[in-house]
Design a protein around this motif. Structure first.
Motif, PDB file in Angstrom:
ATOM      1  N   ILE A   1      14.629  44.889  59.600  1.00 19.99           N
ATOM      2  CA  ILE A   1      13.753  45.175  58.461  1.00 19.99           C
ATOM      3  C   ILE A   1      12.314  45.319  58.948  1.00 19.99           C
ATOM      4  CG2 ILE A   1      12.737  44.159  56.369  1.00 19.99           C
ATOM      5  CD1 ILE A   1      15.446  43.063  55.656  1.00 19.99           C
ATOM      6  N   ASN A   2      11.688  46.425  58.589  1.00 22.39           N
ATOM      7  CA  ASN A   2      10.275  46.629  58.936  1.00 22.39           C
ATOM      8  C   ASN A   2       9.394  46.756  57.699  1.00 22.39           C
ATOM      9  OD1 ASN A   2      10.863  49.193  57.927  1.00 22.39           O
ATOM     10  ND2 ASN A   2       9.837  50.287  59.592  1.00 22.39           N
ATOM     11  N   PHE A   3       9.987  46.551  56.525  1.00 21.81           N
ATOM     12  CA  PHE A   3       9.345  46.827  55.240  1.00 21.81           C
ATOM     13  C   PHE A   3       9.262  45.523  54.445  1.00 21.81           C
ATOM     14  CE2 PHE A   3       9.717  49.913  51.351  1.00 21.81           C
ATOM     15  CZ  PHE A   3       8.346  49.844  51.160  1.00 21.81           C
ATOM     16  N   ILE A   4       8.044  45.106  54.108  1.00 22.24           N
ATOM     17  CA  ILE A   4       7.804  43.860  53.378  1.00 22.24           C
ATOM     18  C   ILE A   4       7.046  44.187  52.098  1.00 22.24           C
ATOM     19  CG2 ILE A   4       6.824  41.537  53.492  1.00 22.24           C
ATOM     20  CD1 ILE A   4       8.962  42.114  55.636  1.00 22.24           C
ATOM     21  N   ASP A   5       7.516  43.659  50.982  1.00 24.93           N
ATOM     22  CA  ASP A   5       6.874  43.925  49.692  1.00 24.93           C
ATOM     23  C   ASP A   5       6.370  42.630  49.065  1.00 24.93           C
ATOM     24  OD1 ASP A   5       6.387  45.775  47.285  1.00 24.93           O
ATOM     25  OD2 ASP A   5       7.546  44.152  46.404  1.00 24.93           O
ATOM     26  N   THR A   6       5.123  42.661  48.596  1.00 22.43           N
ATOM     27  CA  THR A   6       4.545  41.508  47.923  1.00 22.43           C
ATOM     28  C   THR A   6       3.666  42.001  46.778  1.00 22.43           C
ATOM     29  OG1 THR A   6       3.379  39.415  48.289  1.00 22.43           O
ATOM     30  CG2 THR A   6       2.589  41.328  49.534  1.00 22.43           C
ATOM     31  N   ALA A   7       2.836  41.117  46.219  1.00 18.42           N
ATOM     32  CA  ALA A   7       1.953  41.490  45.110  1.00 18.42           C
ATOM     33  C   ALA A   7       0.909  40.407  44.931  1.00 18.42           C
ATOM     34  CB  ALA A   7       2.746  41.664  43.808  1.00 18.42           C
TER      35      ALA A   7
ATOM     36  N   LEU B   1       3.718  47.384  55.218  1.00 20.41           N
ATOM     37  CA  LEU B   1       3.356  46.336  54.264  1.00 20.41           C
ATOM     38  C   LEU B   1       2.991  46.944  52.913  1.00 20.41           C
ATOM     39  CD1 LEU B   1       2.692  43.325  53.765  1.00 20.41           C
ATOM     40  CD2 LEU B   1       0.375  43.819  54.566  1.00 20.41           C
ATOM     41  N   ALA B   2       3.669  46.479  51.882  1.00 15.25           N
ATOM     42  CA  ALA B   2       3.417  46.952  50.521  1.00 15.25           C
ATOM     43  C   ALA B   2       2.955  45.789  49.654  1.00 15.25           C
ATOM     44  CB  ALA B   2       4.681  47.566  49.926  1.00 15.25           C
ATOM     45  N   THR B   3       1.981  46.057  48.805  1.00 13.86           N
ATOM     46  CA  THR B   3       1.593  45.073  47.807  1.00 13.86           C
ATOM     47  C   THR B   3       1.223  45.801  46.525  1.00 13.86           C
ATOM     48  OG1 THR B   3       0.327  43.043  47.418  1.00 13.86           O
ATOM     49  CG2 THR B   3      -0.874  44.885  48.411  1.00 13.86           C
ATOM     50  N   LYS B   4       0.876  45.031  45.485  1.00 10.22           N
ATOM     51  CA  LYS B   4       0.684  45.617  44.162  1.00 10.22           C
ATOM     52  C   LYS B   4      -0.505  44.985  43.455  1.00 10.22           C
ATOM     53  CE  LYS B   4       5.048  44.464  43.202  1.00 10.22           C
ATOM     54  NZ  LYS B   4       5.665  44.217  44.519  1.00 10.22           N
ATOM     55  N   VAL B   5      -1.168  45.796  42.627  1.00  9.51           N
ATOM     56  CA  VAL B   5      -2.272  45.324  41.809  1.00  9.51           C
ATOM     57  C   VAL B   5      -1.745  45.010  40.408  1.00  9.51           C
ATOM     58  CG1 VAL B   5      -2.902  47.744  41.305  1.00  9.51           C
ATOM     59  CG2 VAL B   5      -4.513  45.909  40.788  1.00  9.51           C
ATOM     60  N   ALA B   6      -2.110  43.863  39.878  1.00 12.55           N
ATOM     61  CA  ALA B   6      -1.691  43.484  38.528  1.00 12.55           C
ATOM     62  C   ALA B   6      -2.418  44.327  37.485  1.00 12.55           C
ATOM     63  CB  ALA B   6      -1.960  41.998  38.286  1.00 12.55           C
TER      64      ALA B   6
END
Length: 345
Positions: free
Chosen positions: A44-50, A83-88
């Motif tokens: 796995i090279n893909f990490i998702d957070t927020a 690296l993925a993240t998200k804005v509320a």
């Protein structure tokens, strides 16, 4: 592990992505780092957070998941991780996040990115996603659009222009959407093309055996417009493991946290789960392996986001990659779907 291009010209990401919403709530930092290490060791090279995480959303754990990922990321070869993240977004009474937040406007997007970069201990975010739309639309278990709830919101073009600044500054590499509907995806695509703004490369939506609503409209749009689906909640908050059939109070987020997972309280959820569990057993599979094998190998999915609270769960989820349903099994899955169509949209 298989790797797929994210959207149009995006990075190659593993077909399985590690989600982190349990980090800082159900998982300690040490447990989280063990999960991250194990995931990378298995391709796995893909990490998702927020920024919102951990879940359930609370002021006490706001940003905890990003901080935990950041401490781990600081010891990694940054270029090897997507690296993925998200804005509320607004309208969820999260006063501890920038006072609401009131909008997905330029000020909020910039403040959110700066905060995420600090917590993640990185100079850039590979994929920056709008966690949910600012405008009025049904989401998180709601299933009807109500025009009477219309409200003022930041125009989509203005959101794209604010994101474009962050891309130009190198703080964000690519942008994506989450919990979005067909009209929204098409507006983002159309306005990006019309005004030379960054194009969305991904859509992170719930997709599982209990919720195949992506197949109605969004599947065609994402295929034609080259927007990759990041499928979240593949086990429907644990329902598709079958554990709640035998024990409705089995340990899990649904029993640990009050009023959690409302979309899975609808009438046909349990009968559908029972039918899929029976099908899995008839093929010598666990219910979880059936559900994950189905979503892992759907042609419209770029990457499936998995999450776990124990290492044993993570190992089981990764092992399910080897389950690739044949034509006969897919027919039987579809027959159940037609009997219990999208009980948890």
């Amino acid at each position: 592990m298989e790797y797929r291009v994210l959207g149009e010209g995006g990075p190659k990401v593993s077909a399985v992505c590690l989600g982190t919403m349990t980090f800082g709530q159900q998982n300690t930092e040490a447990e989280a780092h063990s999960q991250l290490d194990h995931a990378v060791e298995h391709g796995i090279n893909f990490i998702d957070t927020a920024e919102l995480y951990a879940v359930p959303a609370r002021a006490e754990t706001y940003g905890a998941s990003e901080a935990i990922v950041g401490n781990w990321l600081a010891r990694q070869a940054r270029e090897r991780i997507v690296l993925a993240t998200k804005v509320a977004g607004p309208a969820r009474n999260l006063e501890w996040i920038r006072g609401g937040p009131p909008a997905l406007d330029r000020a909020n997007l910039r403040a959110a990115v700066e905060g995420s970069l600090r917590r993640l201990k990185t100079d850039y975010i590979d994929l920056y996603q709008l966690h949910w739309p600012e405008r009025n639309q049904p989401m998180f278990g709601q299933w009807q659009y109500d025009p009477g709830k219309e409200r003022e919101c930041t125009p989509i073009r203005a959101q794209l222009e604010a994101l474009a600044e962050l891309v130009e500054e190198g703080k964000v590499r690519r942008i994506g959407l989450s919990n979005e509907h067909p009209w929204g995806v098409m507006q983002f695509v159309r306005l990006a093309e019309e005004f030379g703004l960054p194009r969305v490369v991904s859509l992170q939506n719930a997709c599982n055996l209990l919720n195949r609503s992506f197949e109605y409209g969004l599947a065609e749009i994402c295929h034609r417009e080259r927007v990759g689906l990041l499928a979240y909640s593949p086990l429907a908050f644990g329902h598709l493991t079958g554990k709640y059939l035998a024990d409705p109070q089995a340990p899990g987020r649904l029993t640990e946290f009050e009023n959690f997972g409302q979309r899975y309280t609808k009438a046909n959820v349990q009968p559908a789960v029972a039918a899929y569990a029976e099908l899995a057993r008839s093929r010598g599979l666990t219910p979880a392996a059936l559900a994950l094998g189905w979503i892992y190998h759907r042609g419209y999915v770029t990457s499936t986001i998995i999450g776990a609270t124990t290492m044993a769960q993570l190992q089981e989820n990764l092992a399910a990659w080897r389950v690739s349903p044949d034509a006969e099994l897919l027919e039987r899955i579809d027959a159940i779907h037609l009997r219990f169509t999208n009980p948890a949209p």
